[in-house]
Design an enzyme around this catalytic site. Sequence first.
Site, PDB file in Angstrom:
ATOM      1  N   ASP A  88       0.848  -1.197   0.000  1.00  0.00           N
ATOM      2  CA  ASP A  88       0.000   0.000   0.000  1.00  0.00           C
ATOM      3  C   ASP A  88       0.879   1.241   0.000  1.00  0.00           C
ATOM      4  OD1 ASP A  88       0.857  -0.453   2.695  1.00  0.00           O
ATOM      5  OD2 ASP A  88      -0.732   0.852   3.441  1.00  0.00           O
ATOM      6  N   GLU A 152       0.156  -0.846   5.920  1.00  0.00           N
ATOM      7  CA  GLU A 152       1.229  -0.233   6.713  1.00  0.00           C
ATOM      8  C   GLU A 152       1.023   1.260   6.859  1.00  0.00           C
ATOM      9  OE1 GLU A 152       4.961   1.469   8.061  1.00  0.00           O
ATOM     10  OE2 GLU A 152       3.907   1.984   6.224  1.00  0.00           O
TER      11      GLU A 152
HETATM   12  N1  BES Z   1       8.751   3.311   5.332  1.00  0.00           N
HETATM   13  C1  BES Z   1       8.134   4.219   6.229  1.00  0.00           C
HETATM   14  C2  BES Z   1       8.903   4.405   7.509  1.00  0.00           C
HETATM   15  C3  BES Z   1      10.312   4.923   7.370  1.00  0.00           C
HETATM   16  C4  BES Z   1      10.673   5.799   6.353  1.00  0.00           C
HETATM   17  C5  BES Z   1      11.241   4.537   8.277  1.00  0.00           C
HETATM   18  C6  BES Z   1      11.971   6.240   6.254  1.00  0.00           C
HETATM   19  C7  BES Z   1      12.523   5.014   8.199  1.00  0.00           C
HETATM   20  C8  BES Z   1      12.894   5.859   7.164  1.00  0.00           C
HETATM   21  C9  BES Z   1       6.722   3.725   6.536  1.00  0.00           C
HETATM   22  O1  BES Z   1       6.040   3.365   5.367  1.00  0.00           O
HETATM   23  C10 BES Z   1       5.934   4.842   7.159  1.00  0.00           C
HETATM   24  O2  BES Z   1       5.720   5.821   6.506  1.00  0.00           O
HETATM   25  N2  BES Z   1       5.491   4.666   8.396  1.00  0.00           N
HETATM   26  C11 BES Z   1       4.631   5.614   9.038  1.00  0.00           C
HETATM   27  C12 BES Z   1       3.978   5.002  10.231  1.00  0.00           C
HETATM   28  C13 BES Z   1       2.635   4.410   9.993  1.00  0.00           C
HETATM   29  C14 BES Z   1       2.083   3.879  11.300  1.00  0.00           C
HETATM   30  C15 BES Z   1       1.681   5.332   9.338  1.00  0.00           C
HETATM   31  C16 BES Z   1       5.425   6.786   9.533  1.00  0.00           C
HETATM   32  O3  BES Z   1       6.598   6.653   9.883  1.00  0.00           O
HETATM   33  O4  BES Z   1       4.832   7.864   9.594  1.00  0.00           O
HETATM   34 MN    MN Z   2       7.166   2.186   4.152  1.00  0.00          MN
HETATM   35 MN    MN Z   3       5.340   5.283   4.396  1.00  0.00          MN
END
Ligand code: BES
Ligand code: MN
Ligand code: MN
Length: 456
Positions: A88, A152
Amino acid sequence: MEKIKNYVEANKQRFLDELFELLRFPSVSADPKYKADVLKTAEFVAKQLTTAGAERVEICETAGYPIVYGEKIIDKSLPTILIYGHYDVQPPDPLELWKTPPFEPTVRDGKIYARGACDDKGQFYMHVKAFELMMKTNTLACNVKFMIEGEEEVGSANLGIFVNENKERLKADVVLISDTSMISMENPSIETGLRGLAYMEVEVVGPNRDLHSGVYGGAVANPATILCQMIASLHDEHNHITIPAFYDKVIELTDAEKKALNAAPFDLKEYKSDLDIDSEWGEKGYSTLERTGTRPTLEVNGIWSGYTGEGAKTVLPSKANAKISMRLVPNQSSEEIAEIFTKHFESIAPSTVKVKVTTHHGGEPVVTPTDSIAYLAAEKAIQESFGKKPIPTRGGGSIPIVALFENVLGIKSVLFGFGLDSDALHSPNEKYDIYNYYKGIETLPLFHKYYAELSK
Ligand code: BES
Ligand code: MN
Ligand code: MN
């Protein structure tokens, strides 16, 4: 390495074409209007896993979007790698800021521009192609399990249930995830920590209807003003968060850890010029790398109230709302932080308004080990493929599943990301360098090889 490079070279165009096909699905999990597209994406992922050689491929239904599972067990006595990723993506808005449409992948200057190019389609698909490569060249060194989810970006609410109900199927020795960033291709790095998250929504309610701001203004509290005052009070003059007990469980880094963290190449001038800001901001007493990697934060993600359309309307709004999230670090708990935020926010509301606080999703922070066999395997793989030892860093983002894998399955993760912070994740014009895509496909088989060797 020669064998790997040759296979990638011979299949370069197809590897790219397939990724483009994946990127064309608008698999936005946050917006129900894309539901059919998200489901089609899961089917495509399942098909690609099967074609690459995976067995027991299944589109596992959940209360939300399905999880795609597939595996290749070659020998029960070999170690098993569980590969996690997500199909996603974030909403593409604001659309008008994209130079080319978000779901029509376009190459400019060697980079693929599309929503999900880096986060996480481009990155998890490297694993599918690396797996195909190992199958076709008869070099698969470990058992492999794939678990690619579709929620995610909206907090993985159904993943915990799935993991709990599928402990046996998901049994593995390590979780391998490419969904994080490197410092640069010249300075390869491995993230060894992720922050947790507590996501809140607040509503400040004043009068029972929107009012004429001339007739009532000055005599009735304006919820927008009150909300801004309340939000402003959440940081003090040193940019510390003022919520009582907020920092109680935070573990301070040792001097040695601080030194190691700040030794990573980082150019504050470049950072500022990249963002077009004159000055950086943050908690007093901490460097920028410490602020994003090791300190908890509080951000307003959205705020709305009153009239925001064309022209002017003299109104005293009845309500004001904001989405506020906090990034958490070890040993903070998202549930506890959500609770103390709620209490505090309610307690600072003046009697002129009523407030309502709701909790959205959360996730727990993690630190991953740097002395494990898996970390050493990743280090060796990068050393061989990049000619340089990777630097351990701390990431500021969140991947809630990482703590879950650790707590429910007892399996640690390696955050083997090949993206860059400048890849514009969640922003308009998200991109992924074609070079990084191929480099990832070449490096991942080395991880499998060294992980098998070091596990002996
Ligand atoms: N891949 C990201 C997280 C990420 C990006 C970690 C760059 C380290 C470096 C992930 O898809 C993401 O965006 N996670 C969200 C959390 C989620 C609970 C909505 C975030 O970090 O905001
Ligand atoms: Mn991600
Ligand atoms: Mn992300």
